[in-house]
Design an enzyme around this catalytic site. Structure first.
Site, PDB file in Angstrom:
ATOM      1  N   TYR A   1       0.785  59.247-106.152  1.00  0.00           N
ATOM      2  CA  TYR A   1       0.174  58.848-105.132  1.00  0.00           C
ATOM      3  C   TYR A   1       1.307  58.379-104.067  1.00  0.00           C
ATOM      4  CZ  TYR A   1      -2.618  57.081-101.261  1.00  0.00           C
ATOM      5  OH  TYR A   1      -2.985  56.870-100.036  1.00  0.00           O
TER       6      TYR A   1
ATOM      7  N   GLU B   1      -0.552  61.332 -96.160  1.00  0.00           N
ATOM      8  CA  GLU B   1      -1.180  60.881 -97.456  1.00  0.00           C
ATOM      9  C   GLU B   1      -0.731  62.252 -98.329  1.00  0.00           C
ATOM     10  OE1 GLU B   1      -4.728  58.946 -99.525  1.00  0.00           O
ATOM     11  OE2 GLU B   1      -5.133  60.857 -99.003  1.00  0.00           O
TER      12      GLU B   1
END
Ligand code: GDP
Ligand code: MN
Length: 397
Positions: free
Chosen positions: A109, A197
């Site tokens: 992530y 992101e």
């Protein structure tokens, strides 16, 4: 403003971030054609909607031949994809993105957000990828790496290296990860993005690659980036809010039945609170702003009336710069053109209030008047309840 995954990937690729080969499609035929163009023997078909969590909701399909690509796309087009992030209404799929599939060794992530506490861009990363950041923060908080960027100097290579080492990226790929991280930051900074992101960022045999990408932009800075502003996809936004923005009104769609037309955000909040206190639920938050002309008020009315959930309307104006007579004229104009078939409560106070009340009284329109905010909210909720009961078809025994 949000953009689609494929748009974010194209932008990030321009900043040196590696992304899979892909192509956009508006039909299943086109999706199959894209797969042929891309080549290889495995593809991923991805619904392009402004929401995350597509994988678990059937919006990401791995395919082994062109027929499967066709079928996966066919299944997605026109579908209302409801994910745990989309809200119950979901988002309709009008575009799909076809990509060559990637063999994943590890999912990571990587996020860039504005941290209000430090007033800086913060990089948040975790080697526990393939999960939502909220779940990582709840279940594996010790895997989180945070790094704050000093705005005067921007992101430094040593910071990106620290993040890459912290994530356990193999030595031979660290340099690639560093340029990926720096590229994302550069894109965020130069384009006035609020958020970038990459979830997941994956490690493959060859290196690192952004498998998913999400970017959101600061609406107030869009005028500086016309090529970003062009990426807006209104099909993914609340149509009520889009129509309002196009007319220069600030509008937030809610789920109740009482439409609110108010001036000033503070008064709008107070009005919504009072409606709730009186036992009702607001259908929206509409702020007509200061100095609203009759024409603007009429527009606001039409907008609120276009929402089928609205079963009563409350106009609450405390005029300072605004003028009650103009607001009253706007109400009369709007109602003469399009009569409303739901109860209408109006409370006017402030500048030119006497003239405003006279205009409403003279119009002969069926307007329920109120003097205070509390009275207005109570009357609106009461009128709404009575009207709904009246219109309810009687149960047949
Ligand atoms: P999201 O669910 O909306 O965040 O969509 P993502 O693009 O993140 O895809 C969800 C998941 O699908 C990823 O976490 C991967 O596990 C998987 N996935 C996506 N693309 C590929 C691919 O090219 N190869 C493989 N093996 N899995 C993929
Ligand atoms: Mn994702």
């Amino acid at each position: 403003m949000d953009i689609h995954e494929y748009q974010a990937k194209e932008i990030l690729a321009g900043y040196g971030v590696p992304v899979p080969r892909g192509g956009l499609a508006y039909s299943p035929e086109q999706a199959a054609y894209r797969a042929r163009e891309i080549g290889g023997n495995k593809w991923v078909v991805k619904a392009q909607v402004h929401t995350g969590g597509r994988g678990k909701a059937g919006g990401v399909k791995l395919c082994g031949n062109e027929h499967e690509v066709y079928d996966a796309a066919d299944e997605m087009f026109g579908k209302r994809l409801v994910t745990h992030q989309s809200g119950p209404e979901g988002k309709i799929v009008y575009r799909v993105y076809v990509e060559g599939a990637v063999h994943i060794l590890k999912e990571i992530y990587l996020g860039f957000v504005l941290d209000r506490k430090t007033e800086r861009v913060m990089v948040v990363a975790s080697a526990a990828g393939g999960m939502e950041i909220e779940d990582i923060a709840a279940d594996k908080p010790d895997t989180l790496i945070r790094s704050v960027v000093e705005p005067a100097v921007g992101m430094q290579a040593f910071q990106a290296r620290e993040i890459a080492f912290g994530l356990g990226i193999p030595g031979e790929h660290v340099q690639k990860a560093v340029s990926l991280i720096m590229g994302c930051y550069k894109a965020l900074e130069s384009l006035d993005a609020n958020m970038v992101e990459i979830n997941p960022l994956v490690i493959t045999e060859e290196g690192v690659i952004a498998l998913d990408a999400k970017m959101t932009f600061d609406d107030n800075a869009l005028f500086r980036h016309p090529s970003i502003a062009e990426l807006r996809d209104k099909s993914q936004e609340d149509s009520r809010e889009t129509r309002a923005a196009d007319r220069g009104l600030s509008y937030v769609g809610l789920t109740g039945n009482i439409g609110c037309i108010v001036n000033g955000a503070g008064l709008a909040m107070a009005t919504m609170d009072m409606i709730k206190l009186a036992g009702g639920e607001p259908a929206n938050f509409l702020d007509i702003g200061g100095g609203a002309t009759p024409d603007r008020v009429a527009k606001a009315f039409r907008l609120v009336m276009s929402d089928d959930n609205v079963q009563a309307i409350l106009v609450n104006i405390f005029a300072g710069i605004n003028r009650c007579d103009w607001v009253a004229e706007g109400i009369v104009q709007a109602l003469e053109k399009n009569p409303v078939h739901v109860p209408l409560v109006v409370r006017l106070a402030g500048t030119h209030v006497e003239e405003g009340r006279r205009i409403l009284a003279r119009s002969g329109l069926p307007i329920i008047r109120a003097n205070t905010l509390a009275e207005a909210a109570e009357r609106a909720v009461q009128a709404w309840k009575n009207d709904v009961n009246l219109k309810q078809p009687k149960a047949v025994a």
